[in-house]
Design a protein around this motif. Structure first.
Motif, PDB file in Angstrom:
ATOM      1  N   ALA A 196       0.816  -1.218   0.000  1.00 53.39           N
ATOM      2  CA  ALA A 196       0.000   0.000   0.000  1.00 53.39           C
ATOM      3  C   ALA A 196       0.848   1.267   0.000  1.00 53.39           C
ATOM      4  CB  ALA A 196      -0.937   0.002   1.212  1.00 53.39           C
ATOM      5  N   ILE A 197       2.143   1.150   0.207  1.00 52.22           N
ATOM      6  CA  ILE A 197       3.016   2.333   0.171  1.00 52.22           C
ATOM      7  C   ILE A 197       3.081   2.843  -1.260  1.00 52.22           C
ATOM      8  CG2 ILE A 197       5.361   3.187   0.528  1.00 52.22           C
ATOM      9  CD1 ILE A 197       5.692   1.081   2.704  1.00 52.22           C
ATOM     10  N   ASP A 198       2.684   4.101  -1.476  1.00 46.52           N
ATOM     11  CA  ASP A 198       2.568   4.632  -2.837  1.00 46.52           C
ATOM     12  C   ASP A 198       3.511   5.799  -3.104  1.00 46.52           C
ATOM     13  OD1 ASP A 198       1.365   6.519  -1.258  1.00 46.52           O
ATOM     14  OD2 ASP A 198      -0.556   6.525  -2.311  1.00 46.52           O
ATOM     15  N   VAL A 199       4.611   5.873  -2.350  1.00 52.12           N
ATOM     16  CA  VAL A 199       5.610   6.917  -2.579  1.00 52.12           C
ATOM     17  C   VAL A 199       6.930   6.248  -2.968  1.00 52.12           C
ATOM     18  CG1 VAL A 199       4.508   8.471  -0.925  1.00 52.12           C
ATOM     19  CG2 VAL A 199       6.352   6.956  -0.156  1.00 52.12           C
ATOM     20  N   PRO A 200       7.867   6.975  -3.586  1.00 50.59           N
ATOM     21  CA  PRO A 200       9.174   6.387  -3.911  1.00 50.59           C
ATOM     22  C   PRO A 200       9.890   5.921  -2.653  1.00 50.59           C
ATOM     23  CG  PRO A 200       8.853   8.502  -5.024  1.00 50.59           C
ATOM     24  CD  PRO A 200       7.747   8.379  -4.040  1.00 50.59           C
ATOM     25  N   VAL A 201      10.553   4.776  -2.743  1.00 47.95           N
ATOM     26  CA  VAL A 201      11.210   4.191  -1.571  1.00 47.95           C
ATOM     27  C   VAL A 201      12.675   3.890  -1.904  1.00 47.95           C
ATOM     28  CG1 VAL A 201      11.198   2.355   0.158  1.00 47.95           C
ATOM     29  CG2 VAL A 201       9.026   3.144  -0.835  1.00 47.95           C
ATOM     30  N   LEU A 202      13.564   4.361  -1.035  1.00 47.32           N
ATOM     31  CA  LEU A 202      14.994   4.094  -1.116  1.00 47.32           C
ATOM     32  C   LEU A 202      15.366   3.184   0.055  1.00 47.32           C
ATOM     33  CD1 LEU A 202      17.929   4.654  -2.118  1.00 47.32           C
ATOM     34  CD2 LEU A 202      17.877   6.752  -0.740  1.00 47.32           C
ATOM     35  N   VAL A 203      16.023   2.059  -0.241  1.00 42.08           N
ATOM     36  CA  VAL A 203      16.353   1.060   0.783  1.00 42.08           C
ATOM     37  C   VAL A 203      17.867   0.887   0.842  1.00 42.08           C
ATOM     38  CG1 VAL A 203      15.956  -1.301   1.593  1.00 42.08           C
ATOM     39  CG2 VAL A 203      14.162  -0.118   0.273  1.00 42.08           C
ATOM     40  N   PHE A 204      18.430   0.971   2.054  1.00 40.79           N
ATOM     41  CA  PHE A 204      19.865   0.795   2.258  1.00 40.79           C
ATOM     42  C   PHE A 204      20.137  -0.475   3.047  1.00 40.79           C
ATOM     43  CE2 PHE A 204      19.702   5.441   1.796  1.00 40.79           C
ATOM     44  CZ  PHE A 204      20.797   5.688   0.976  1.00 40.79           C
ATOM     45  N   GLY A 205      21.155  -1.233   2.615  1.00 39.80           N
ATOM     46  CA  GLY A 205      21.683  -2.340   3.388  1.00 39.80           C
ATOM     47  C   GLY A 205      23.157  -2.101   3.650  1.00 39.80           C
ATOM     48  N   GLY A 206      23.616  -2.421   4.861  1.00 39.79           N
ATOM     49  CA  GLY A 206      25.015  -2.232   5.219  1.00 39.79           C
ATOM     50  C   GLY A 206      25.830  -3.469   4.901  1.00 39.79           C
ATOM     51  N   SER A 207      26.965  -3.306   4.254  1.00 40.41           N
ATOM     52  CA  SER A 207      27.756  -4.443   3.777  1.00 40.41           C
ATOM     53  C   SER A 207      28.254  -5.334   4.909  1.00 40.41           C
ATOM     54  CB  SER A 207      28.941  -3.944   2.948  1.00 40.41           C
ATOM     55  OG  SER A 207      29.776  -3.101   3.733  1.00 40.41           O
ATOM     56  N   THR A 208      28.447  -4.784   6.109  1.00 38.37           N
ATOM     57  CA  THR A 208      28.918  -5.582   7.245  1.00 38.37           C
ATOM     58  C   THR A 208      27.946  -5.504   8.420  1.00 38.37           C
ATOM     59  OG1 THR A 208      30.259  -3.701   8.023  1.00 38.37           O
ATOM     60  CG2 THR A 208      31.345  -5.318   6.602  1.00 38.37           C
ATOM     61  N   ASP A 209      26.685  -5.284   8.131  1.00 46.18           N
ATOM     62  CA  ASP A 209      25.669  -5.154   9.182  1.00 46.18           C
ATOM     63  C   ASP A 209      25.308  -6.520   9.735  1.00 46.18           C
ATOM     64  OD1 ASP A 209      23.531  -4.549  10.809  1.00 46.18           O
ATOM     65  OD2 ASP A 209      22.572  -3.195   9.377  1.00 46.18           O
ATOM     66  N   GLY A 210      25.555  -6.738  11.023  1.00 48.47           N
ATOM     67  CA  GLY A 210      25.206  -8.003  11.655  1.00 48.47           C
ATOM     68  C   GLY A 210      23.796  -8.042  12.186  1.00 48.47           C
ATOM     69  N   ILE A 211      23.204  -6.877  12.471  1.00 52.59           N
ATOM     70  CA  ILE A 211      21.831  -6.809  12.968  1.00 52.59           C
ATOM     71  C   ILE A 211      20.843  -6.925  11.821  1.00 52.59           C
ATOM     72  CG2 ILE A 211      20.145  -5.305  14.095  1.00 52.59           C
ATOM     73  CD1 ILE A 211      22.354  -4.219  15.819  1.00 52.59           C
ATOM     74  N   ALA A 212      21.120  -6.254  10.734  1.00 50.64           N
ATOM     75  CA  ALA A 212      20.242  -6.277   9.560  1.00 50.64           C
ATOM     76  C   ALA A 212      21.086  -6.546   8.315  1.00 50.64           C
ATOM     77  CB  ALA A 212      19.488  -4.962   9.431  1.00 50.64           C
ATOM     78  N   PRO A 213      21.481  -7.800   8.069  1.00 53.74           N
ATOM     79  CA  PRO A 213      22.291  -8.124   6.897  1.00 53.74           C
ATOM     80  C   PRO A 213      21.596  -7.739   5.593  1.00 53.74           C
ATOM     81  CG  PRO A 213      22.213  -9.968   8.438  1.00 53.74           C
ATOM     82  CD  PRO A 213      21.199  -8.977   8.902  1.00 53.74           C
ATOM     83  N   VAL A 214      22.394  -7.606   4.556  1.00 58.03           N
ATOM     84  CA  VAL A 214      21.873  -7.152   3.264  1.00 58.03           C
ATOM     85  C   VAL A 214      20.676  -7.981   2.813  1.00 58.03           C
ATOM     86  CG1 VAL A 214      22.421  -6.955   0.804  1.00 58.03           C
ATOM     87  CG2 VAL A 214      24.062  -6.143   2.513  1.00 58.03           C
ATOM     88  N   ARG A 215      20.763  -9.306   2.915  1.00 54.78           N
ATOM     89  CA  ARG A 215      19.657 -10.157   2.455  1.00 54.78           C
ATOM     90  C   ARG A 215      18.388  -9.916   3.264  1.00 54.78           C
ATOM     91  NH1 ARG A 215      21.697 -16.203   2.431  1.00 54.78           N
ATOM     92  NH2 ARG A 215      22.533 -15.493   4.442  1.00 54.78           N
ATOM     93  N   ALA A 216      18.531  -9.651   4.562  1.00 58.28           N
ATOM     94  CA  ALA A 216      17.363  -9.398   5.399  1.00 58.28           C
ATOM     95  C   ALA A 216      16.678  -8.096   5.025  1.00 58.28           C
ATOM     96  CB  ALA A 216      17.766  -9.377   6.867  1.00 58.28           C
ATOM     97  N   VAL A 217      17.464  -7.108   4.624  1.00 55.57           N
ATOM     98  CA  VAL A 217      16.914  -5.810   4.236  1.00 55.57           C
ATOM     99  C   VAL A 217      16.345  -5.860   2.825  1.00 55.57           C
ATOM    100  CG1 VAL A 217      17.470  -3.382   3.838  1.00 55.57           C
ATOM    101  CG2 VAL A 217      18.500  -4.597   5.774  1.00 55.57           C
TER     102      VAL A 217
END
Length: 394
Positions: A299-320
């Motif tokens: 239902a989100i109808d605005v442009p969305v930019l998503v960032f993943g951190g290359s060494t993020d242990g809390i939110a790894p790239v695949r999870a984001v």
């Protein structure tokens, strides 16, 4: 925390040279005289709106600066201090945005107490964030708002924009930084997943957070530190070998202050996050059950930019990255992998040439009527290197 590249150069010896000795002596003296080397002065701000666990601030423009363009609202994660956006001078996203001349705002929630234990996520999704977005738009002269959320702040922002109860919100774009959608892709949760299943029948976790009124501050601080346990173990060695590096020491001091200011989770909100997010992994399916309804991310109808951190242990790239297919209602979805861990990708030293550059380009692309939107990397108002940007469009 990344090490300075100079230390990996061939010939970098174990015996320090005169310049390093002088730098180390200067840093030690500064630390002894002033308590540290980091410039921890907060950027000046003014309260413009408030409510129950809701404080909306406007960061004042520089004395010789002029604000221009659509406003940016920084959404603080639940249980984390707003210091994440204003970590220290030189590594402050707030300072960067204000210096760029962007109208910059922040919503934070104050201290959570036992009396707030009955507040659920719907308080933030239905009330806090929609009210903050409308307050910012009104304060900025009715302009649409660029909403930016880090970690859990990004998840709350997504739910608020997808929730039909929020109505029509004046939003120009949404940027989410390090917000995991599929927790099955988080290695840190893998060892405790059997425990989650084991406690499903006896309600041990549920009884515990109800008795405590939520997740207390010391537990939240310990959990955040646990994600960087290797860095904690090697920290004394890192400090000793980088005593001549003021930037390194300043960043350590700023991160330590951030961690020390963690805030408690309200009981009901923590329960919802535990059952539906950590245990139920609902966002991986593109929806979230909240109160008496199901919120669909499509239902989100605005442009969305998503960032993943290359060494993020809390939110790894695949999870984001898992959220991208569920944003089918957005006119454009862009996914970026940037250097850094969970906090570093937002406000580490490398973020100045990566995350912040991409955010500037994104804001310029989706700016309002004050100026025509410019293609990414070719903003007429700000010059940036497009080589840091690697868009993966839908």
């Amino acid at each position: 925390m990344e090490l300075p590249s100079v230390r990996s150069l061939p010939g970098f010896g174990l015996v320090p040279g005169p310049d390093r000795v002088l730098a180390a002596a200067s840093n030690v003296a500064h630390k002894m005289l002033y308590g540290g080397v980091a410039d921890l002065r907060p950027m000046p701000r003014t309260l413009i709106d408030e409510g129950t666990l809701r404080e909306v601030y406007h960061y004042r423009a520089l004395p010789d600066g002029v604000e221009d363009g659509d406003p940016v609202l920084l959404v603080t994660p639940l249980a984390a201090p707003s210091l994440c956006y204003d970590l220290r001078r030189g590594c402050s996203l707030v300072e960067h945005l204000v210096t760029e001349g962007r109208p910059t705002y922040l919503v934070e929630y104050g201290q959570v107490s036992f009396a707030d234990r009955n507040l659920g996520m719907e308080h933030w999704v239905d009330d806090v964030l929609p009210s903050a977005i409308r307050a910012v738009s009104e304060h900025a002269g009715g302009r649409p708002v660029h909403v930016v959320g880090w970690s859990l702040g990004g998840i709350f922002a997504m739910l608020a924009l997808a929730d039909p109860r929020s109505g029509t919100l004046p939003v120009a774009s949404l940027s989410i930084i390090g917000s995991p959608a599929d927790v099955s892709q988080v290695p840190l949760l893998a060892p405790i997943r059997p425990l989650l299943n084991l406690t499903a029948g006896n309600g041990l976790v549920t009884r515990s957070y109800k008795m405590l009124g939520g997740a207390p501050q010391p537990l939240v601080r310990w959990a955040f530190q646990l994600t960087a346990v290797q860095k904690l173990v090697t920290k004394p060695i890192a400090l000793a070998t980088h005593v001549d590096d003021r930037e390194f020491l300043a960043q350590v001091e700023a991160v330590d202050r951030f961690t020390a200011n963690m805030i408690a989770y309200p009981g009901r909100a923590f329960g919802q996050l535990y059952h539906r997010f950590a245990k139920g992994n609902q966002l991986a399916e593109g929806h979230f059950e909240l109160d008496d309804r199901t919120i669909e991310l499509s239902a989100i109808d605005v442009p969305v930019l998503v960032f993943g951190g290359s060494t993020d242990g809390i939110a790894p790239v695949r999870a984001v990255r898992a959220v991208v297919p569920h944003l089918s209602g957005s006119p454009e979805v862009r996914f970026e992998v940037v250097p850094g861990g969970h906090l570093g990708m937002l406000t580490g030293r490398a973020a100045r040439q990566s995350t912040w550059v991409v955010l500037d380009e994104w804001f310029d692309q989706w700016s309002g009527s004050a100026a025509p939107a410019a293609p990414i990397g070719t903003s007429p108002k700000r010059r940036h290197s497009s080589s840091a940007s690697r868009a993966l469009s839908k």
